[in-house]
Design a protein around this motif. Sequence first.
Motif, short mmCIF file in Angstrom:
data_model
loop_
_atom_site.label_atom_id
_atom_site.label_comp_id
_atom_site.label_asym_id
_atom_site.label_seq_id
_atom_site.Cartn_x
_atom_site.Cartn_y
_atom_site.Cartn_z
N ARG A 35 -3.85 -7.35 9.53
CA ARG A 35 -5.26 -7.43 10.01
C ARG A 35 -4.67 -5.95 9.84
N THR A 36 -4.15 -5.04 9.24
CA THR A 36 -3.86 -3.19 10.00
C THR A 36 -4.95 -3.00 8.87
N GLY A 37 -4.84 -3.47 7.93
CA GLY A 37 -6.02 -2.81 6.35
C GLY A 37 -4.88 -2.51 5.36
N ILE A 38 -3.45 -2.53 5.31
CA ILE A 38 -2.75 -2.16 4.71
C ILE A 38 -2.47 -2.85 3.25
N LEU A 39 -3.73 -3.59 3.00
CA LEU A 39 -4.02 -3.97 1.23
C LEU A 39 -4.78 -3.18 0.61
N ASP A 40 -6.02 -2.79 1.96
CA ASP A 40 -7.02 -2.24 1.28
C ASP A 40 -6.61 -0.73 0.68
N ARG A 41 -5.43 -0.22 0.85
CA ARG A 41 -4.48 0.81 1.26
C ARG A 41 -3.93 0.68 -0.17
N ILE A 42 -2.59 0.24 -0.71
CA ILE A 42 -2.06 -0.47 -1.72
C ILE A 42 -2.34 0.23 -3.05
N VAL A 43 -1.82 0.53 -3.82
CA VAL A 43 -1.81 0.60 -5.02
C VAL A 43 -1.76 0.18 -5.98
N ARG A 48 -0.84 4.52 -11.88
CA ARG A 48 0.39 5.04 -11.62
C ARG A 48 0.20 5.41 -9.89
N MET A 49 1.69 5.79 -9.55
CA MET A 49 2.15 5.77 -7.84
C MET A 49 1.77 7.00 -8.00
N GLY A 71 13.13 10.32 -17.18
CA GLY A 71 11.84 8.68 -17.92
C GLY A 71 10.93 8.04 -17.12
N PRO A 72 11.10 6.53 -17.10
CA PRO A 72 10.54 5.84 -15.98
C PRO A 72 11.17 5.55 -15.04
N LEU A 73 10.31 4.77 -13.66
CA LEU A 73 11.07 4.78 -12.40
C LEU A 73 10.25 3.47 -12.04
N VAL A 74 11.59 2.68 -11.51
CA VAL A 74 11.49 2.24 -10.96
C VAL A 74 12.43 1.81 -8.89
N LEU A 75 10.57 1.55 -8.89
CA LEU A 75 11.58 1.51 -6.94
C LEU A 75 11.68 -0.11 -6.81
#
Length: 82
Positions: A35-43, A48-49, A71-75
């Motif tokens: 409900r916060t709208g967070i899904l509209d703000r995700i990458v 690219r992050m 090199g590549p980055l994993v979070l």
Amino acid sequence: MSLADKLSAMRAASAARLPAEKQAIMERATEDQRRTGILDRIVPVGRRMPAFALADHSGRRVDSDDLLAGGPLVLSFFRGSW
């Protein structure tokens, strides 16, 4: 087995072992987040992050650009316990 099938099986297994009151808390928290709208703000997947800086386990600032230079980055994000 597809990823969607694996995730569905994991949700079912989790639901079977968690008490109903904890499931309700988790579902309510998830819905509150939606409900916060967070899904509209995700990458989106595949994009690219944006560059960022976070504190490591000892409080030292770590910049994503510095890590990417090696090199590549994993979070990984851990939600902790409910």
